[in-house]
Design an enzyme around this catalytic site. Structure first.
Site, PDB file in Angstrom:
ATOM      1  N   ASN A   7       0.964  -1.302   0.216  1.00 23.97           N
ATOM      2  CA  ASN A   7       0.108   0.140  -0.005  1.00 23.97           C
ATOM      3  C   ASN A   7       1.040   1.108  -0.116  1.00 23.97           C
ATOM      4  OD1 ASN A   7      -1.674   2.006   0.510  1.00 23.97           O
ATOM      5  ND2 ASN A   7      -2.027   1.574   2.622  1.00 23.97           N
ATOM      6  N   TRP A   8       0.914   1.856  -1.133  1.00 21.33           N
ATOM      7  CA  TRP A   8       1.866   3.050  -1.272  1.00 21.33           C
ATOM      8  C   TRP A   8       1.379   4.409  -0.650  1.00 21.33           C
ATOM      9  CZ3 TRP A   8       3.678   2.884  -6.923  1.00 21.33           C
ATOM     10  CH2 TRP A   8       4.775   1.702  -7.225  1.00 21.33           C
ATOM     11  N   LYS A   9       0.072   4.132  -0.106  1.00 22.63           N
ATOM     12  CA  LYS A   9      -0.742   5.279   0.390  1.00 22.63           C
ATOM     13  C   LYS A   9      -0.493   6.544  -0.285  1.00 22.63           C
ATOM     14  CE  LYS A   9       0.797   3.396   4.911  1.00 22.63           C
ATOM     15  NZ  LYS A   9       0.436   3.489   6.378  1.00 22.63           N
ATOM     16  N   HIS A  93      -9.657   0.862   4.860  1.00 22.93           N
ATOM     17  CA  HIS A  93      -8.282   1.069   5.563  1.00 22.93           C
ATOM     18  C   HIS A  93      -8.477   1.965   6.777  1.00 22.93           C
ATOM     19  CE1 HIS A  93      -4.144   2.228   6.389  1.00 22.93           C
ATOM     20  NE2 HIS A  93      -3.553   1.114   5.603  1.00 22.93           N
ATOM     21  N   GLU A  95      -6.709   4.229   8.077  1.00 23.69           N
ATOM     22  CA  GLU A  95      -6.133   5.743   7.802  1.00 23.69           C
ATOM     23  C   GLU A  95      -7.568   6.352   7.460  1.00 23.69           C
ATOM     24  OE1 GLU A  95      -2.625   5.354   5.664  1.00 23.69           O
ATOM     25  OE2 GLU A  95      -1.543   4.756   7.465  1.00 23.69           O
ATOM     26  N   GLU A 164      -5.240  -5.484  10.308  1.00 24.80           N
ATOM     27  CA  GLU A 164      -4.360  -4.254  10.535  1.00 24.80           C
ATOM     28  C   GLU A 164      -4.371  -3.676  11.935  1.00 24.80           C
ATOM     29  OE1 GLU A 164      -2.339  -3.079   6.641  1.00 24.80           O
ATOM     30  OE2 GLU A 164      -4.310  -1.947   6.833  1.00 24.80           O
ATOM     31  N   GLY A 170       2.245   2.058  10.608  1.00 23.10           N
ATOM     32  CA  GLY A 170       3.370   3.231  10.571  1.00 23.10           C
ATOM     33  C   GLY A 170       3.887   3.687  11.740  1.00 23.10           C
ATOM     34  N   SER A 210       3.430  -2.354  10.275  1.00 28.71           N
ATOM     35  CA  SER A 210       5.040  -2.353  10.178  1.00 28.71           C
ATOM     36  C   SER A 210       5.791  -3.348   9.725  1.00 28.71           C
ATOM     37  CB  SER A 210       5.334  -1.960  11.698  1.00 28.71           C
ATOM     38  OG  SER A 210       4.982  -0.572  12.031  1.00 28.71           O
ATOM     39  N   GLY A 231       2.836  -1.229   4.229  1.00 29.58           N
ATOM     40  CA  GLY A 231       2.801   0.201   3.742  1.00 29.58           C
ATOM     41  C   GLY A 231       4.136   0.701   3.518  1.00 29.58           C
ATOM     42  N   GLY A 232       4.812   1.356   4.684  1.00 30.08           N
ATOM     43  CA  GLY A 232       5.959   1.927   4.579  1.00 30.08           C
ATOM     44  C   GLY A 232       7.011   1.192   3.748  1.00 30.08           C
TER      45      GLY A 232
END
Ligand code: PEP
Length: 248
Positions: A7-9, A93, A95, A164, A170, A210, A231-232
């Site tokens: 997930n590149w956000k 998600h 976020e 998640e 994150g 993470s 993600g990151g």
């Protein structure tokens, strides 16, 4: 077989997406695993058309509106995402839920919209730290799951779940493989009740929060963990490739 999703956000503009695919390679021995990337909407078409993208890397959209079209400034429909190369859609998600006030009811509408376009939903569930400390993990994730499942009319329809925990996204804090296995087991049991044992067994439940090259192997080895949502660490082609190798 495992599903390794990135997930590149709100990272990776179209040119950066093209650069990523020039550098990202999947090993031949990884061929059985499914690799998905969720670019930001503006980079989806560039990723889809990028000739350096290994065609085994499938694409998804990070969020959709539940209508096909209309006066919804700034929104993107599942129909549009499908025409820009998406095969999957993240729905719910944390976020989106936390920062943009997305409700379980909206998540259910979005799951239905995604299925209307034959996209495969990846339904995200997870508890906050406060909910975990109050001993409410199962209650929270099962409520989120039940409301989303209400939009899936047929057990034959493919969908994925991403567990998640919000406190792990994150933050650098990762659930232990035991924590992940516990939550995944809870979700699998509910899936068995809702769609039957066979469909529940083939529904992939991904862990997200993470995940990085250093912890991917142990998380992927945990009971009922069928893949990871990263993600990151997914915006770096080398670290994401390392995570795909951890899937064995
Ligand atoms: C995510 O965005 O779904 C996620 C799990 O992020 P991170 O890996 O950065 O925690």
């Amino acid at each position: 077989m495992a599903v390794i999703a990135g997930n590149w956000k709100m990272h990776m503009a179209p040119e950066e997406a093209r650069t990523f695919f020039s550098a990202f390679e999947i090993d031949e021995m990884m061929a059985d695993n499914e690799v998905l990337i969720f670019p930001p909407a503006i980079s989806l078409l560039a990723a889809y058309k990028c000739e350096n993208r290994d065609p085994r890397v499938q694409l998804g959209i990070q969020n959709v509106h539940w209508e096909n079209s209309g006066a919804f400034t700034g929104e993107i429909s599942a129909e549009m995402a499908a025409s820009a190369g998406a095969s999957y859609a993240l729905v719910g998600h944390s976020e989106r839920r936390q920062l943009f006030g997305e409700t379980d009811e909206q998540v259910a509408l979005k799951v239905a919209a995604v299925l209307r376009q034959d996209l495969i939903p990846v339904i995200c569930v997870g508890e906050t730290l406060e909910e975990r400390e109050a001993g409410r993990v199962s209650e929270v994730i099962l409520t989120q799951l039940d409301l989303a499942l209400a939009s899936i009319p047929d057990p034959e329809i493919r969908f994925l779940i991403a567990y998640e925990p919000v406190w792990a996204i994150g933050t650098g804090k990762t659930a232990t493989p035991k924590d992940a296995a516990g939550a995944h087991g809870t979700l699998r049991n509910r899936l068995e009740q809702a769609i039957g044992v066979t469909a529940a067994a083939r529904t992939e439940i991904l862990y997200g929060g993470s995940v990085k090259p250093s912890n991917a192997t142990e998380l992927l080895a945990a009971q009922d963990v069928d893949g990871v949502l990263v993600g990151g660490a997914s915006v770096n082609p080398q670290s994401f490739a390392e995570i795909t190798r951890a899937a064995g």
